[in-house]
Design a protein around this motif. Structure first.
Motif, PDB file in Angstrom:
ATOM      1  N   GLU A  57     -23.655  37.804 -50.225  1.00 50.49           N
ATOM      2  CA  GLU A  57     -24.007  39.158 -50.443  1.00 50.49           C
ATOM      3  C   GLU A  57     -24.316  39.875 -49.004  1.00 50.49           C
ATOM      4  O   GLU A  57     -24.073  40.832 -49.011  1.00 50.49           O
ATOM      5  CB  GLU A  57     -25.471  38.803 -51.216  1.00 50.49           C
ATOM      6  CG  GLU A  57     -26.229  40.149 -51.498  1.00 50.49           C
ATOM      7  CD  GLU A  57     -27.406  40.068 -52.219  1.00 50.49           C
ATOM      8  OE1 GLU A  57     -27.434  38.820 -52.746  1.00 50.49           O
ATOM      9  OE2 GLU A  57     -27.929  41.030 -52.380  1.00 50.49           O
ATOM     10  N   VAL A  58     -24.747  39.013 -47.895  1.00 46.35           N
ATOM     11  CA  VAL A  58     -25.026  39.845 -46.707  1.00 46.35           C
ATOM     12  C   VAL A  58     -23.669  40.097 -46.181  1.00 46.35           C
ATOM     13  O   VAL A  58     -23.586  41.105 -45.515  1.00 46.35           O
ATOM     14  CB  VAL A  58     -25.760  38.476 -45.965  1.00 46.35           C
ATOM     15  CG1 VAL A  58     -25.794  39.009 -44.187  1.00 46.35           C
ATOM     16  CG2 VAL A  58     -27.103  38.129 -46.264  1.00 46.35           C
ATOM     17  N   LEU A  59     -22.825  39.118 -46.033  1.00 51.73           N
ATOM     18  CA  LEU A  59     -21.371  39.441 -45.727  1.00 51.73           C
ATOM     19  C   LEU A  59     -20.801  40.691 -46.036  1.00 51.73           C
ATOM     20  O   LEU A  59     -20.043  41.695 -45.279  1.00 51.73           O
ATOM     21  CB  LEU A  59     -20.459  38.440 -45.536  1.00 51.73           C
ATOM     22  CG  LEU A  59     -20.755  37.000 -44.869  1.00 51.73           C
ATOM     23  CD1 LEU A  59     -19.573  36.104 -45.063  1.00 51.73           C
ATOM     24  CD2 LEU A  59     -20.909  37.385 -43.477  1.00 51.73           C
ATOM     25  N   ARG A 100     -26.147  39.237 -38.158  1.00 51.44           N
ATOM     26  CA  ARG A 100     -26.012  39.320 -39.460  1.00 51.44           C
ATOM     27  C   ARG A 100     -24.904  38.279 -40.188  1.00 51.44           C
ATOM     28  O   ARG A 100     -25.077  37.599 -40.992  1.00 51.44           O
ATOM     29  CB  ARG A 100     -25.757  40.571 -40.220  1.00 51.44           C
ATOM     30  CG  ARG A 100     -26.817  41.558 -39.876  1.00 51.44           C
ATOM     31  CD  ARG A 100     -26.286  43.093 -40.642  1.00 51.44           C
ATOM     32  NE  ARG A 100     -26.164  42.771 -41.862  1.00 51.44           N
ATOM     33  CZ  ARG A 100     -27.007  43.301 -43.019  1.00 51.44           C
ATOM     34  NH1 ARG A 100     -28.139  43.458 -42.846  1.00 51.44           N
ATOM     35  NH2 ARG A 100     -26.694  42.982 -44.190  1.00 51.44           N
ATOM     36  N   ALA A 147     -25.412  34.206 -48.557  1.00 52.69           N
ATOM     37  CA  ALA A 147     -24.526  34.273 -47.624  1.00 52.69           C
ATOM     38  C   ALA A 147     -23.609  35.293 -47.936  1.00 52.69           C
ATOM     39  O   ALA A 147     -23.080  36.205 -47.136  1.00 52.69           O
ATOM     40  CB  ALA A 147     -23.895  32.929 -47.302  1.00 52.69           C
ATOM     41  N   THR A 172     -23.251  45.110 -42.407  1.00 49.05           N
ATOM     42  CA  THR A 172     -22.575  43.709 -41.572  1.00 49.05           C
ATOM     43  C   THR A 172     -21.539  44.461 -40.689  1.00 49.05           C
ATOM     44  O   THR A 172     -21.222  43.785 -39.538  1.00 49.05           O
ATOM     45  CB  THR A 172     -22.285  42.654 -42.292  1.00 49.05           C
ATOM     46  OG1 THR A 172     -23.412  42.072 -43.148  1.00 49.05           O
ATOM     47  CG2 THR A 172     -21.552  41.541 -41.765  1.00 49.05           C
ATOM     48  N   ALA A 200     -25.812  34.856 -42.148  1.00 46.71           N
ATOM     49  CA  ALA A 200     -25.288  34.350 -43.294  1.00 46.71           C
ATOM     50  C   ALA A 200     -24.593  32.994 -43.322  1.00 46.71           C
ATOM     51  O   ALA A 200     -25.022  32.368 -44.266  1.00 46.71           O
ATOM     52  CB  ALA A 200     -24.285  35.451 -43.636  1.00 46.71           C
TER      53      ALA A 200
END
Lengths: 298, 298
Positions: free
Chosen positions: A129-131, A74, A127, A136, A78
């Protein structure tokens, strides 16, 4: 220091495996309304022909610290989204004005400039938002440390600042090897460093050894890029070649000469591999990555 | 529901006080190497003539939840930097192609397009760097929630997606009031919502009342913008007026007519103020903000 050798074949297979996993994950995570022009452009921008080298570094570094692939992938996705945003914006007419990227039309050629600007903005935001997503990493302080480290690597002190210096060189030019190296440390080196520190961060620590490794391969990668730019054709690279020469912008090859550039890149790879000593045989794949970085044909 | 009335004079004074604090904080937080072109452009992009309405909403909402100004101002500064990035990119030739912003040259006119693209990228990244900094809040899960909420508000589902729809309307046009409203909820409403939720998030909670308030004032703000665009001069607004009309793009005023647009905006403000009821007199400043939003002259 005897690292169990990972053959080029084993390395390429593993590189492909991780790239496939990253591609699947990006496909699952990116917003997906088919009729949405922005989302279509964001998906086009990350489409699957890259080597996904940065996510590969994240995953391999993370394994050294016992971090599960499900988490590190993940972070890799990102990071790849952020890397792709930087390519989309760098390709714009006001920047490098490139029509081709990986052998296909750049985003602003496939869509239009406004869409490319917004797609880049969307990928950069994605990026983070994913982290920040609890999926994650279970620990909020780890997610937070990842966000902070990536923002620092990608921002004015890092990647974006380096790109500004590179663009300014179109008129000012570089005066020395050290000046290009300083620009590259920011423009591309900062993301390599993040890629190699993300694993330690996810394990709640830091790694000086991987920091040295990242710096050496980052610089080697750029020298190799300059060498490829001279020796390869556009057909092989999938993008315009010899752009720097055409606009009179100095490269590593200009300051070192071709032979010394190759020696320098080789020396950096040796230093990178030496930095992996503390990890012993576990770092075989990272050692193979360092060797691949100057052996690649594109 | 009797809210202790905050006079327009008291409101303006408080608005100015918070704006000054935000400006000082941005000045302290933004990278500051005078000779650095990118950093100069980032500073120019946030220069101090805005109302700083979004940070004002953050600070006032946060006070309702007992959050110290020292923390909420940092979130406000991050949000303002992100808002300014969106203005820099929206002003670009490939987007709205504006020469003036707040009466001064836009970033790409003052510098150049490449610098403006990178300065926007730098400011967006900077916003997340500030939020993730431990100085913004002692609890990592709070900082993380702020990063996630801002990324969601600013990304493809929010602001950037709304801007894409707005640009597409230059050729497709809007077919109804509802369609413009849906675009505006993303393009500008999402950041208003974040501004009003940041305080609750910092206190480890959420506020349905402030969510309703934010949605109402966000829409009222946009209707007021369309009204101002018709009734004001470029000299007052500090930017080009009647751009939408000139390119035939429908506005709220086109679908409602001027009088009904004013009634609609007034109704939204009343609903926004009504949503503040649970907070009693403590929400006087937010009520004044709602009234200001449609009473402002620029």
């Amino acid at each position: 220091l005897i690292l169990a050798p990972v053959s080029p074949q084993e390395f390429e297979a593993e590189l492909g495996t991780v790239a496939t996993a990253v591609n699947l994950l990006l496909d699952a995570l990116l917003p997906d309304i088919a009729a949405d022009r922005l989302q279509a452009a964001m998906r086009y921008a990350v489409r699957g022909h890259g080597k996904r080298l940065r996510p590969f570094l994240v995953v391999q570094s993370a394994r050294l610290f016992g971090v599960a692939d499900g988490l590190s992938l993940r972070v890799g996705a990102a990071l790849e989204a952020l890397h792709c945003y930087s390519l989309v914006h760098d390709d714009l007419p006001a920047m490098d004005n490139d029509d081709l990227r990986r052998g296909q039309a750049t985003v602003h050629r496939k869509f239009d400039e406004a869409t490319a600007i917004l797609a880049g903005d969307g990928l950069l935001t994605f990026a983070f938002e994913v982290l920040a997503d609890p999926a994650t990493h279970p620990a909020a302080d780890v997610r937070n440390a990842l966000v902070l480290a990536l923002a620092q690597a990608a921002g004015a002190h890092g990647m974006v600042g380096g790109q500004m210096v590179d663009i300014e060189a179109e008129t000012k030019n570089f005066s020395s090897y050290a000046e290009i190296a300083a620009m590259q440390r920011r423009k591309t080196g900062a993301l390599f460093s993040f890629a190699c520190q993300a694993g330690p961060i996810m394990a709640g620590t830091a790694s000086g050894a991987l920091q040295i490794y990242a710096e050496k391969i980052g610089l080697a990668f750029q020298i190799a890029d300059d060498i490829l730019d001279v020796e390869s054709s556009a057909a092989t690279l999938g993008k315009a070649t010899q752009k720097d020469q055409k606009m009179g912008k100095a490269t590593f090859v200009d300051f070192l000469g071709m032979e010394k550039a190759k020696t320098e890149a080789q020396g950096l790879v040796s230093e990178a591999v030496a930095a992996l000593t503390p990890f012993g045989d576990d770092a075989g794949m990272l050692a193979a990555t360092a060797r691949y970085i100057i052996a690649r044909r594109k």
